[in-house]
Design an enzyme around this catalytic site. Structure first.
Site, mmCIF file in Angstrom:
data_model
loop_
_atom_site.group_PDB
_atom_site.id
_atom_site.type_symbol
_atom_site.label_atom_id
_atom_site.label_comp_id
_atom_site.label_asym_id
_atom_site.label_seq_id
_atom_site.Cartn_x
_atom_site.Cartn_y
_atom_site.Cartn_z
ATOM 1 N N ASP A 1 -4.740 2.431 13.013
ATOM 2 C CA ASP A 1 -4.362 1.062 12.050
ATOM 3 C C ASP A 1 -4.020 0.012 13.140
ATOM 4 O O ASP A 1 -2.962 0.042 13.869
ATOM 5 C CB ASP A 1 -3.099 1.653 11.338
ATOM 6 N N ASP B 1 -9.247 -2.085 8.442
ATOM 7 C CA ASP B 1 -8.209 -2.008 9.914
ATOM 8 C C ASP B 1 -7.904 -0.402 9.944
ATOM 9 O O ASP B 1 -7.171 -0.219 10.777
ATOM 10 C CB ASP B 1 -7.320 -2.873 9.750
ATOM 11 N N GLU B 2 -8.178 0.474 9.223
ATOM 12 C CA GLU B 2 -7.579 1.896 9.219
ATOM 13 C C GLU B 2 -8.739 2.882 9.229
ATOM 14 O O GLU B 2 -9.467 2.907 8.478
ATOM 15 C CB GLU B 2 -6.806 1.881 8.173
HETATM 16 N N1 DCP Z 1 -3.646 -6.612 3.111
HETATM 17 C C1 DCP Z 1 -3.638 -7.198 1.882
HETATM 18 N N2 DCP Z 1 -2.767 -6.871 0.970
HETATM 19 C C2 DCP Z 1 -1.890 -6.094 1.003
HETATM 20 C C3 DCP Z 1 -1.793 -5.373 2.234
HETATM 21 C C4 DCP Z 1 -2.881 -5.510 3.262
HETATM 22 O O1 DCP Z 1 -4.675 -7.907 1.643
HETATM 23 N N3 DCP Z 1 -0.938 -5.857 0.126
HETATM 24 C C5 DCP Z 1 -4.909 -6.983 4.046
HETATM 25 C C6 DCP Z 1 -3.982 -7.687 5.187
HETATM 26 C C7 DCP Z 1 -3.896 -6.727 6.316
HETATM 27 C C8 DCP Z 1 -4.868 -5.774 6.310
HETATM 28 O O2 DCP Z 1 -5.043 -5.719 4.734
HETATM 29 O O3 DCP Z 1 -4.155 -7.368 7.490
HETATM 30 C C9 DCP Z 1 -4.610 -4.322 6.828
HETATM 31 O O4 DCP Z 1 -3.389 -3.791 5.836
HETATM 32 P P1 DCP Z 1 -2.231 -3.024 6.660
HETATM 33 O O5 DCP Z 1 -1.364 -2.296 5.436
HETATM 34 O O6 DCP Z 1 -2.542 -2.339 7.749
HETATM 35 O O7 DCP Z 1 -1.404 -4.290 7.305
HETATM 36 P P2 DCP Z 1 -1.479 -4.932 8.454
HETATM 37 O O8 DCP Z 1 -2.531 -4.417 9.530
HETATM 38 O O9 DCP Z 1 -1.741 -6.664 8.345
HETATM 39 O O10 DCP Z 1 -0.068 -4.936 9.447
HETATM 40 P P3 DCP Z 1 0.535 -3.353 10.206
HETATM 41 O O11 DCP Z 1 0.869 -3.860 11.609
HETATM 42 O O12 DCP Z 1 1.734 -3.112 9.538
HETATM 43 O O13 DCP Z 1 -0.508 -2.517 10.151
HETATM 44 MG MG MG Z 2 -2.757 -2.190 9.881
#
Ligand code: DCP
Ligand code: MG
Length: 355
Positions: A8, A103-104
């Protein structure tokens, strides 16, 4: 015994933005919709998180909380490009790669002989390659199944990894808060807490019959997960047939008007999830799900290639009229047009109403 890696990326959209404009580094940054357009934060970098800015927060609130916040609009083309590069790295290790969003992904590396078969070292190397080739960071979880690998990838975030060895699974899961189980949201966790269940270990005292009585089919899943058992395979060819979001309300919605009031928030969350899908597909049907206070549920659907509040609203009217009483859960979603190679489509449980 399987070896699963869950990868992730860290603050993914924000990480891509900082990569492409290094002057943003070290400053609180968020990607999201504009405040004037009632936008929402998609993600924020870790500097902004330290100041209280989080995903799904309204941009108005985020800016009030953190006036120096730099806000950028999302640029999905660059996020998709980065995502493709990362997937290619994963596929260099195993064909068994199941992307969950941009991203996952889950990787099944059982039997892969790189690094003498050490999934820990493979995850280290994958993360190092993402750092040098894509120039963002990722975190990883390594465990004998999907459930635990996903929990583990969150354990040492950002830019870290965590291993749950098979011999440690039992003790690890026993201490794990029930809210960490996918599908156990705030409402379910609170309901369990009221009955003295805080950890997965506490939940083991509940017999299967009690769990299914309380939670229906999901009760059987809970019975397994709280023991650290998860037999779901990594499915590389998963083709999603539907996407939906739903919310169980802490207090039942008393009437149809109250349901309509909740619709815009559900639709906004639907669009956030939709934008995160690894591949965009044509929409075929719009669907609304209603679960009434007596736990009976119904869905209504119609042909629609681009549903909006009017389309979902009409379906809500139709579904609600069948019982015409208080509502505990609402969901909105879509079915995608059929694709030729249609195979297993199990969505992540919390995203898939229609499975
Ligand atoms: N995303 C979004 N709305 C949300 C959650 C996430 O649009 N409610 C989008 C933006 C993030 C991407 O999806 O960059 C990936 O989601 P993640 O939950 O993996 O969050 P991040 O990668 O941003 O942060 P982390 O470091 O906690 O994984
Ligand atoms: Mg993420």
């Amino acid at each position: 015994m399987r070896k699963i890696i869950h990868c992730d990326c860290d603050c993914f959209y924000a990480a891509v933005e900082m990569r492409d404009d290094p002057s943003l580094r070290g400053k609180p940054l968020a990607v999201g919709g504009r405040a004037e357009a009632r936008g929402v934060i998609a993600t924020s970098n870790y500097e902004a998180r330290a100041l209280g800015v989080h995903s799904a927060m309204s941009t108005v609130r985020a800016l009030r909380q953190c006036p120096q916040l730099i806000l950028l609009p999302p640029d999905f083309r660059r996020y998709r490009d980065a995502s493709q590069q990362i997937l290619a790295i994963y596929r260099d290790y195993t064909p068994l790669v199941e992307p969950l969003s941009l991203d996952e992904a889950y990787l099944d590396v059982t039997g892969v002989d790189r690094h003498q078969g050490s999934a820990t070292l493979m995850a280290e190397e994958i993360r190092a390659r993402i750092r040098t080739e894509v120039r963002i960071t990722a975190s990883a979880g390594i465990a004998p199944n999907k459930f635990l690998a996903k929990v583990a990838s969150d354990w040492n975030k950002p830019d870290g990894q965590f291993v749950i060895h098979p011999r440690d699974v039992d003790a690890f899961v026993a201490a794990l808060p029930v809210g960490k189980i996918f599908g156990v949201g705030k409402v379910t966790a609170a309901r369990l807490q009221k009955r003295g269940v805080h950890t997965c270990g506490d939940l083991r005292a509940w017999e299967l019959a009690r769990l299914t009585g309380e939670f229906g089919r999901f009760g059987a899943t809970l019975h397994q997960l709280c023991r650290g058992i998860d037999e779901r395979p990594v499915r590389p060819n998963r083709i999603r047939k539907s996407l939906s979001v739903e919310t169980t309300y802490a207090h039942d919605l008393p009437d149809l008007a109250a349901c309509h009031t909740e619709l815009p928030a559900l639709i906004a969350e639907f669009h956030r999830r939709f934008a995160k899908l690894p591949a965009q597909r044509p929409i075929h049907n719009a669907v609304v799900k209603v679960k009434f206070a007596d736990f009976t549920q119904t869905t209504a659907e119609c042909l629609s290639s681009a549903p909006d509040e009017a389309v979902w609203g009409a379906l809500l009217d139709e579904a609600w009229a069948r019982k015409g009483r208080a509502v505990r859960l609402l969901g909105v979603g879509v079915r995608f047009a059929d694709v030729a190679a249609d195979r297993g489509d199990e969505g992540e449980e919390q995203l898939d109403l229609f499975g």
